[in-house]
Design a protein around this motif. Structure first.
Motif, PDB file in Angstrom:
ATOM      1  N   LEU A   1       0.823  -1.214   0.000  1.00 44.86           N
ATOM      2  CA  LEU A   1       0.000   0.000   0.000  1.00 44.86           C
ATOM      3  C   LEU A   1       0.851   1.255   0.000  1.00 44.86           C
ATOM      4  CD1 LEU A   1      -2.877   1.253   0.236  1.00 44.86           C
ATOM      5  CD2 LEU A   1      -2.614   1.084   2.723  1.00 44.86           C
ATOM      6  N   GLY A   2       2.052   1.158   0.553  1.00 44.54           N
ATOM      7  CA  GLY A   2       2.936   2.312   0.630  1.00 44.54           C
ATOM      8  C   GLY A   2       2.976   2.960   1.996  1.00 44.54           C
ATOM      9  N   VAL A   3       2.564   2.205   3.036  1.00 42.52           N
ATOM     10  CA  VAL A   3       2.672   2.714   4.398  1.00 42.52           C
ATOM     11  C   VAL A   3       4.150   2.854   4.747  1.00 42.52           C
ATOM     12  CG1 VAL A   3       2.184   2.255   6.832  1.00 42.52           C
ATOM     13  CG2 VAL A   3       0.498   1.633   5.072  1.00 42.52           C
ATOM     14  N   ILE A   4       4.557   4.022   5.236  1.00 43.72           N
ATOM     15  CA  ILE A   4       5.947   4.261   5.595  1.00 43.72           C
ATOM     16  C   ILE A   4       6.150   3.926   7.068  1.00 43.72           C
ATOM     17  CG2 ILE A   4       7.734   6.020   5.904  1.00 43.72           C
ATOM     18  CD1 ILE A   4       6.643   7.449   3.444  1.00 43.72           C
ATOM     19  N   ASP A   5       7.053   3.015   7.326  1.00 40.47           N
ATOM     20  CA  ASP A   5       7.458   2.702   8.696  1.00 40.47           C
ATOM     21  C   ASP A   5       8.937   2.350   8.642  1.00 40.47           C
ATOM     22  OD1 ASP A   5       7.855   1.946  11.271  1.00 40.47           O
ATOM     23  OD2 ASP A   5       6.292   0.416  11.337  1.00 40.47           O
ATOM     24  N   PHE A   6       9.765   3.370   8.805  1.00 42.08           N
ATOM     25  CA  PHE A   6      11.197   3.189   8.586  1.00 42.08           C
ATOM     26  C   PHE A   6      11.769   2.109   9.487  1.00 42.08           C
ATOM     27  CE2 PHE A   6      15.685   4.016   8.550  1.00 42.08           C
ATOM     28  CZ  PHE A   6      15.950   4.571   7.308  1.00 42.08           C
ATOM     29  N   ALA A   7      11.434   2.151  10.785  1.00 41.72           N
ATOM     30  CA  ALA A   7      12.085   1.222  11.707  1.00 41.72           C
ATOM     31  C   ALA A   7      11.160   0.654  12.776  1.00 41.72           C
ATOM     32  CB  ALA A   7      13.282   1.906  12.384  1.00 41.72           C
ATOM     33  N   GLY A   8       9.833   0.833  12.651  1.00 43.28           N
ATOM     34  CA  GLY A   8       8.999   0.118  13.595  1.00 43.28           C
ATOM     35  C   GLY A   8       7.945   0.890  14.344  1.00 43.28           C
ATOM     36  N   GLY A   9       7.478   2.025  13.852  1.00 42.17           N
ATOM     37  CA  GLY A   9       6.412   2.746  14.535  1.00 42.17           C
ATOM     38  C   GLY A   9       5.152   1.915  14.653  1.00 42.17           C
ATOM     39  N   THR A  10       4.781   1.232  13.579  1.00 39.14           N
ATOM     40  CA  THR A  10       3.605   0.365  13.618  1.00 39.14           C
ATOM     41  C   THR A  10       3.966  -1.035  14.103  1.00 39.14           C
ATOM     42  OG1 THR A  10       3.934  -0.118  11.256  1.00 39.14           O
ATOM     43  CG2 THR A  10       2.335   1.592  11.823  1.00 39.14           C
ATOM     44  N   ALA A  11       4.955  -1.654  13.459  1.00 36.18           N
ATOM     45  CA  ALA A  11       5.273  -3.051  13.745  1.00 36.18           C
ATOM     46  C   ALA A  11       5.794  -3.271  15.145  1.00 36.18           C
ATOM     47  CB  ALA A  11       6.300  -3.568  12.727  1.00 36.18           C
ATOM     48  N   VAL A  12       6.455  -2.278  15.732  1.00 34.68           N
ATOM     49  CA  VAL A  12       7.039  -2.432  17.068  1.00 34.68           C
ATOM     50  C   VAL A  12       6.223  -1.677  18.118  1.00 34.68           C
ATOM     51  CG1 VAL A  12       9.084  -2.026  18.495  1.00 34.68           C
ATOM     52  CG2 VAL A  12       9.348  -2.829  16.132  1.00 34.68           C
ATOM     53  N   HIS A  13       6.145  -0.363  18.006  1.00 35.14           N
ATOM     54  CA  HIS A  13       5.634   0.442  19.116  1.00 35.14           C
ATOM     55  C   HIS A  13       4.115   0.452  19.211  1.00 35.14           C
ATOM     56  CE1 HIS A  13       9.633   1.599  20.154  1.00 35.14           C
ATOM     57  NE2 HIS A  13       9.869   1.905  18.891  1.00 35.14           N
TER      58      HIS A  13
ATOM     59  N   GLY B   1      10.526  11.465  28.365  1.00 33.13           N
ATOM     60  CA  GLY B   1      10.463  12.315  27.182  1.00 33.13           C
ATOM     61  C   GLY B   1      11.425  11.857  26.098  1.00 33.13           C
ATOM     62  N   ALA B   2      12.622  11.442  26.511  1.00 32.96           N
ATOM     63  CA  ALA B   2      13.586  10.933  25.532  1.00 32.96           C
ATOM     64  C   ALA B   2      13.051   9.704  24.827  1.00 32.96           C
ATOM     65  CB  ALA B   2      14.913  10.622  26.225  1.00 32.96           C
ATOM     66  N   VAL B   3      12.479   8.784  25.596  1.00 30.74           N
ATOM     67  CA  VAL B   3      11.936   7.565  24.987  1.00 30.74           C
ATOM     68  C   VAL B   3      10.767   7.905  24.063  1.00 30.74           C
ATOM     69  CG1 VAL B   3      10.787   5.364  25.457  1.00 30.74           C
ATOM     70  CG2 VAL B   3      12.741   6.081  26.846  1.00 30.74           C
ATOM     71  N   ALA B   4       9.921   8.854  24.466  1.00 31.78           N
ATOM     72  CA  ALA B   4       8.812   9.261  23.598  1.00 31.78           C
ATOM     73  C   ALA B   4       9.325   9.785  22.259  1.00 31.78           C
ATOM     74  CB  ALA B   4       7.967  10.327  24.299  1.00 31.78           C
ATOM     75  N   GLY B   5      10.407  10.577  22.290  1.00 32.04           N
ATOM     76  CA  GLY B   5      10.979  11.072  21.045  1.00 32.04           C
ATOM     77  C   GLY B   5      11.566   9.968  20.191  1.00 32.04           C
ATOM     78  N   LEU B   6      12.229   9.012  20.838  1.00 33.63           N
ATOM     79  CA  LEU B   6      12.785   7.877  20.106  1.00 33.63           C
ATOM     80  C   LEU B   6      11.685   7.073  19.417  1.00 33.63           C
ATOM     81  CD1 LEU B   6      15.377   6.784  22.814  1.00 33.63           C
ATOM     82  CD2 LEU B   6      15.950   7.592  20.516  1.00 33.63           C
ATOM     83  N   VAL B   7      10.596   6.867  20.145  1.00 26.62           N
ATOM     84  CA  VAL B   7       9.467   6.115  19.582  1.00 26.62           C
ATOM     85  C   VAL B   7       8.891   6.842  18.377  1.00 26.62           C
ATOM     86  CG1 VAL B   7       7.101   5.357  20.024  1.00 26.62           C
ATOM     87  CG2 VAL B   7       8.876   4.964  21.748  1.00 26.62           C
TER      88      VAL B   7
ATOM     89  N   VAL C   1       1.370   2.294  27.259  1.00 27.77           N
ATOM     90  CA  VAL C   1       0.333   2.835  26.382  1.00 27.77           C
ATOM     91  C   VAL C   1       0.592   4.322  26.123  1.00 27.77           C
ATOM     92  CG1 VAL C   1      -2.139   3.283  26.137  1.00 27.77           C
ATOM     93  CG2 VAL C   1      -1.359   1.141  27.178  1.00 27.77           C
ATOM     94  N   GLY C   2       0.864   5.066  27.189  1.00 29.15           N
ATOM     95  CA  GLY C   2       1.049   6.502  27.050  1.00 29.15           C
ATOM     96  C   GLY C   2       2.255   6.893  26.221  1.00 29.15           C
ATOM     97  N   VAL C   3       3.317   6.096  26.269  1.00 31.21           N
ATOM     98  CA  VAL C   3       4.547   6.443  25.546  1.00 31.21           C
ATOM     99  C   VAL C   3       4.648   5.693  24.218  1.00 31.21           C
ATOM    100  CG1 VAL C   3       7.072   6.387  25.603  1.00 31.21           C
ATOM    101  CG2 VAL C   3       5.789   7.095  27.638  1.00 31.21           C
ATOM    102  N   HIS C   4       4.525   4.375  24.238  1.00 33.00           N
ATOM    103  CA  HIS C   4       4.777   3.603  23.013  1.00 33.00           C
ATOM    104  C   HIS C   4       3.592   3.612  22.053  1.00 33.00           C
ATOM    105  CE1 HIS C   4       8.734   2.100  24.158  1.00 33.00           C
ATOM    106  NE2 HIS C   4       8.256   2.108  25.386  1.00 33.00           N
ATOM    107  N   LEU C   5       2.386   3.408  22.577  1.00 31.75           N
ATOM    108  CA  LEU C   5       1.232   3.453  21.684  1.00 31.75           C
ATOM    109  C   LEU C   5       1.001   4.868  21.163  1.00 31.75           C
ATOM    110  CD1 LEU C   5      -1.198   2.226  20.294  1.00 31.75           C
ATOM    111  CD2 LEU C   5      -2.488   2.460  22.428  1.00 31.75           C
ATOM    112  N   VAL C   6       0.930   5.830  22.052  1.00 30.36           N
ATOM    113  CA  VAL C   6       0.676   7.207  21.626  1.00 30.36           C
ATOM    114  C   VAL C   6       1.844   7.742  20.796  1.00 30.36           C
ATOM    115  CG1 VAL C   6       0.305   9.577  22.422  1.00 30.36           C
ATOM    116  CG2 VAL C   6      -0.867   7.680  23.554  1.00 30.36           C
ATOM    117  N   GLY C   7       3.067   7.504  21.245  1.00 29.80           N
ATOM    118  CA  GLY C   7       4.226   7.961  20.488  1.00 29.80           C
ATOM    119  C   GLY C   7       4.308   7.338  19.112  1.00 29.80           C
ATOM    120  N   GLY C   8       4.002   6.047  19.023  1.00 28.65           N
ATOM    121  CA  GLY C   8       4.022   5.365  17.733  1.00 28.65           C
ATOM    122  C   GLY C   8       2.967   5.902  16.786  1.00 28.65           C
TER     123      GLY C   8
END
Length: 446
Positions: free
Chosen positions: A169-181, A278-284, A328-335
């Motif tokens: 479909l062309g979904v962009i996920d460079f390193a894991g926003g959907t598949a991981v976080h 906050g750092a982890v949220a940015g990384l995600v 949930v607050g960091v990985h789901l929302v950040g992703g």
């Protein structure tokens, strides 16, 4: 149009530089799982420290074996129906040549599969932070095995496997926003809705027992994340990996600062836990977007993620779900934030020529991102909740209430993180002489 003809001379050849680079990146990603263990371990109460460490470490064992047996084949084998892959030659990794190249790249298949293995390992480990203090270790280990098989391997194929529906479909996920976080964050929400709250949730203080440990873990995660993100381009030939490296640093810094400013305004203090979170949220958030946005776009992604994740961690108190360590607050929302912002900030000058809304690309990429985000979120949430429900009704997911109150470390592992019983005293001081030494010796003998 006639298909292009690839000459033998134009075919990719093994690059020792890219191979070495990717092996280093794989080791960096592996380091993230112990880093996550320290990060989570410092955030729990002292009586749960070892259990939290073990919930991450066990993933290194379980997922590695599953990946060798069938996981790599399911995730990256020949596509079937855009849903799952399979390649019988990869079962047990027994029919892969030492110098056989990953299709279209200059690295061996073995290098690609071990890099992707490290992603598969850390993803279920991320879920564990939401379940602190209350889950049987045996049930958790079985959940990891089932979840990796039924959720992670198929989703990895959707997003990154040739023929996977999101990939096509062309979904962009460079390193894991959907598949991981998003995958891990949605799974965490599904499980905690089934197993319920900790004893004393919203009544007893549940403060982190070791903020230095939290900061150490966050630092290791930040360090390892450069391999996680920059390595996902599978080489270092065209500058895209370097862009991702820069954007990883920039977005993480911006998110940390944004979280701290929000925290100061909202709660009146700059906390170390806020800096680490906050750092982890940015990384995600930059994980899916870093190859598509400019460094200025990375600042925007980081700031938005930092503020929204800081706001989201308080939702558990409003809605009554016990997300122990804010997965949930960091990985789901950040992703979700990082994935959707691609539709706004993609510059067309990074990993592809795709442009977001703010760069004249319209809504085309945004709706694709929405499709990927909400499909993964829904699938992981529902299937994870079903798995938790079945395990809870069969072997039981939670430790007895008395064990939870007394401490899950002692109940599940027969150990404690800190033993102060032998601290101090002269018996251990070998350079002491005279009456003090004699007295200490007699006490030890006694």
């Amino acid at each position: 149009m006639a298909p292009a003809i690839t000459l033998a001379a134009d075919a990719p050849t093994l690059s020792s530089a890219n191979t070495g680079f990717m092996l280093i990146c794989s080791a960096l990603v592996m380091l993230m799982t112990p880093g996550l263990a320290f990060f989570y371990g410092g955030m729990v109460r002292v009586k749960s420290t070892l259990n939290m460490l073990m919930m991450s470490f066990i993933s290194l064992g379980i997922v590695t074996i599953l990946w060798v047996l069938y996981g790599f084949s399911l995730a990256f084998g020949t596509d079937s129906g855009s849903i799952i892959g399979w390649n019988s030659d990869w079962v047990g990794l027994s029919n892969i040549g030492l110098t056989e190249l990953w299709d279209g790249y200059t690295i061996p298949v073995f290098v690609f599969l071990v890099f992707q293995l490290m992603f598969a390992i850390i993803t279920p480990a991320l879920i564990s932070g939401a379940l602190a203090d209350r889950v049987k270790f045996s049930a958790w280990a079985l959940f990891v095995a089932l979840w990796a098989t039924i959720v992670y391997f198929p989703v990895a194929h959707w997003v990154w496997g040739a023929g996977g529906w999101a990939f096509e479909l062309g979904v962009i996920d460079f390193a894991g926003g959907t598949a991981v976080h998003i995958n891990a964050g949605a799974a965490a929400l599904g499980v905690i809705l089934v197993i319920g709250k900790r004893v004393g949730f919203k009544k007893d203080p549940m403060r982190p027992h070791s903020l230095p440990l939290v900061m150490l873990g966050a630092g290791l995660l930040w360090f390892g994340w450069f391999g996680f993100n920059a390595g996902s381009w599978l080489g270092n030939d065209d500058g895209v990996g370097a862009l991702m490296f820069v954007n990883t640093q920039v977005a993480t810094a911006a998110a940390m600062l944004a979280w701290l400013i929000y925290e100061k305004i909202r709660h009146g203090a700059f906390t170390t836990l806020g800096a680490a979170s906050g750092a982890v949220a940015g990384l995600v958030a930059i994980t899916p977007a870093g190859g598509a946005v400019s460094p200025l776009g990375a600042i925007a992604v980081g700031v938005i993620a930092g503020v929204l994740c800081a706001m989201a961690v308080g939702l558990k108190y409003r809605f009554g779900y016990d997300d122990s360590l804010d997965v949930v607050g960091v990985h789901l929302v950040g992703g979700v934030v990082g994935s959707l912002l691609i539709g706004f900030f993609a510059s067309g000058k990074g990993q592809s020529d795709v442009q977001g809304l703010f760069y004249g690309g319209g809504l085309d990429q945004l709706w694709k991102q929405c499709a990927g985000v909400f499909a993964v979120l829904g699938y992981s949430l529902v299937v994870s909740a079903i798995l938790a429900f079945l395990l809870d009704r069969t072997i039981g997911m939670r430790v007895p209430e008395d064990d939870e109150v007394a401490g899950i470390d002692q109940a599940e592992h027969a150990e404690t993180a800190y033993d102060f019983s032998g601290a101090g005293g002269g018996a251990a001081r070998t350079n002491v002489t005279g009456p003090v030494a004699d007295t200490a010796s007699k006490k030890v003998d006694a």
